[in-house]
Design a protein around this motif. Sequence first.
Motif, PDB file in Angstrom:
ATOM      1  N   SER A 198     -45.365 -15.111   9.720  1.00  0.00           N
ATOM      2  CA  SER A 198     -45.289 -15.839   8.544  1.00  0.00           C
ATOM      3  C   SER A 198     -46.235 -16.608   7.980  1.00  0.00           C
ATOM      4  O   SER A 198     -46.384 -17.124   6.726  1.00  0.00           O
ATOM      5  CB  SER A 198     -44.032 -16.683   8.482  1.00  0.00           C
ATOM      6  N   LEU A 199     -47.319 -16.920   8.724  1.00  0.00           N
ATOM      7  CA  LEU A 199     -48.487 -17.757   8.350  1.00  0.00           C
ATOM      8  C   LEU A 199     -49.828 -16.639   8.114  1.00  0.00           C
ATOM      9  O   LEU A 199     -50.705 -17.034   7.799  1.00  0.00           O
ATOM     10  CB  LEU A 199     -48.821 -18.641   9.366  1.00  0.00           C
ATOM     11  N   MET A 201     -52.555 -14.341   6.566  1.00  0.00           N
ATOM     12  CA  MET A 201     -52.955 -14.089   4.958  1.00  0.00           C
ATOM     13  C   MET A 201     -53.945 -12.804   5.213  1.00  0.00           C
ATOM     14  O   MET A 201     -54.241 -12.578   6.310  1.00  0.00           O
ATOM     15  CB  MET A 201     -53.841 -15.202   4.737  1.00  0.00           C
ATOM     16  N   TYR A 205     -56.755 -11.916  -0.036  1.00  0.00           N
ATOM     17  CA  TYR A 205     -56.256 -13.278  -0.418  1.00  0.00           C
ATOM     18  C   TYR A 205     -57.563 -14.343  -0.318  1.00  0.00           C
ATOM     19  O   TYR A 205     -57.537 -14.944  -1.173  1.00  0.00           O
ATOM     20  CB  TYR A 205     -54.942 -13.472  -0.005  1.00  0.00           C
ATOM     21  N   VAL A 206     -57.833 -14.312   1.000  1.00  0.00           N
ATOM     22  CA  VAL A 206     -58.819 -15.363   1.459  1.00  0.00           C
ATOM     23  C   VAL A 206     -60.122 -15.389   0.590  1.00  0.00           C
ATOM     24  O   VAL A 206     -60.575 -16.208   0.142  1.00  0.00           O
ATOM     25  CB  VAL A 206     -59.083 -15.357   2.804  1.00  0.00           C
ATOM     26  N   PRO A 221     -57.134 -22.168   2.171  1.00  0.00           N
ATOM     27  CA  PRO A 221     -56.199 -21.223   1.431  1.00  0.00           C
ATOM     28  C   PRO A 221     -54.867 -21.345   1.852  1.00  0.00           C
ATOM     29  O   PRO A 221     -54.511 -21.415   3.153  1.00  0.00           O
ATOM     30  CB  PRO A 221     -56.764 -19.909   1.735  1.00  0.00           C
ATOM     31  N   ASN A 222     -53.885 -21.347   1.095  1.00  0.00           N
ATOM     32  CA  ASN A 222     -52.319 -21.214   1.390  1.00  0.00           C
ATOM     33  C   ASN A 222     -51.903 -22.480   1.445  1.00  0.00           C
ATOM     34  O   ASN A 222     -52.208 -23.168   2.297  1.00  0.00           O
ATOM     35  CB  ASN A 222     -52.317 -20.163   2.550  1.00  0.00           C
ATOM     36  N   PHE A 223     -50.730 -22.578   0.582  1.00  0.00           N
ATOM     37  CA  PHE A 223     -50.056 -24.120   0.731  1.00  0.00           C
ATOM     38  C   PHE A 223     -49.558 -24.347   2.129  1.00  0.00           C
ATOM     39  O   PHE A 223     -49.304 -25.690   2.531  1.00  0.00           O
ATOM     40  CB  PHE A 223     -49.125 -24.253  -0.325  1.00  0.00           C
ATOM     41  N   LYS A 224     -49.006 -23.428   2.700  1.00  0.00           N
ATOM     42  CA  LYS A 224     -48.590 -23.629   4.324  1.00  0.00           C
ATOM     43  C   LYS A 224     -49.445 -24.387   5.236  1.00  0.00           C
ATOM     44  O   LYS A 224     -49.443 -24.987   5.933  1.00  0.00           O
ATOM     45  CB  LYS A 224     -47.987 -22.308   4.930  1.00  0.00           C
ATOM     46  N   TRP A 225     -50.815 -23.514   4.919  1.00  0.00           N
ATOM     47  CA  TRP A 225     -51.765 -23.955   5.804  1.00  0.00           C
ATOM     48  C   TRP A 225     -52.307 -25.278   5.476  1.00  0.00           C
ATOM     49  O   TRP A 225     -53.015 -25.924   6.294  1.00  0.00           O
ATOM     50  CB  TRP A 225     -52.952 -22.904   5.955  1.00  0.00           C
ATOM     51  N   LYS A 226     -52.122 -25.758   4.227  1.00  0.00           N
ATOM     52  CA  LYS A 226     -52.706 -26.919   3.581  1.00  0.00           C
ATOM     53  C   LYS A 226     -51.992 -28.104   4.349  1.00  0.00           C
ATOM     54  O   LYS A 226     -52.324 -29.007   4.628  1.00  0.00           O
ATOM     55  CB  LYS A 226     -52.398 -27.114   2.226  1.00  0.00           C
TER      56      LYS A 226
END
Length: 244
Positions: A198-199, A201, A205-206, A221-226
Amino acid sequence: MNQNINKIVLILGANSDVAKQSIKQYVQKGYAVIAASRNTKELDNFVMENHLDHSKVTVLYFDATDFDSHQNFYDSLSVKPNIAIYAAGFLVDNQKALSDFNGAKQMMQVNYMGGVSILNIIAMDKSNKKLERIIGLSSLSGVRGRKSNFIYGSTKSAFTQYLAGLRQELSSRKIIVNALVIGYIRTKMNEGLQLNESLMMEPDYVAKFIVNAGNSFTIVPNFKWKIIYYILRILPENLVAKLP
């Protein structure tokens, strides 16, 4: 008229999956790309298979760990870059790196020392008035030391700190330095690792975050990783110790 025409992007470690997608996206935006790597044959095949304009992509040999060759590599460039990207990376299992220093050494050389060596040369060439941006690919593994990957993480942490200082050094010349702090990517380097799907990428995208980098130093990159990035930064040490 495309404002990026005649602008040159130098990608060091251009055989990574993210770097290859960056090549495609930069060419689509009108840039010319110098793609540098030890495996020039694979890069040539990539250019051909993706029908990229050979007048827009130049493939050169570059070894991140051959530090003595870096000055000659840079001096031999027929045109100097507007944008320089260090995308070279190497990973071995933490237990292997603990028991065999050769693996740890190679991570240090590729992930940190090679970047410092070539980017110092690029940054200190004040005759290149075109240089406007330097981007380094780092990792969330470098935010906090964790027992599962702290040797790899230490190389990325060191690289991030180097980029932070380089940003300050070059600010008076209006040169932007960005650190792309990246989580899990579906790449050949991560094949075989047990990672949270689910995490994950995708490389393209990157790559968009590289090609569209703004003025901020840290780009996640990506709000989850933020969210994970900010949690890792503030998490108490006793809780970090419980992470894998």
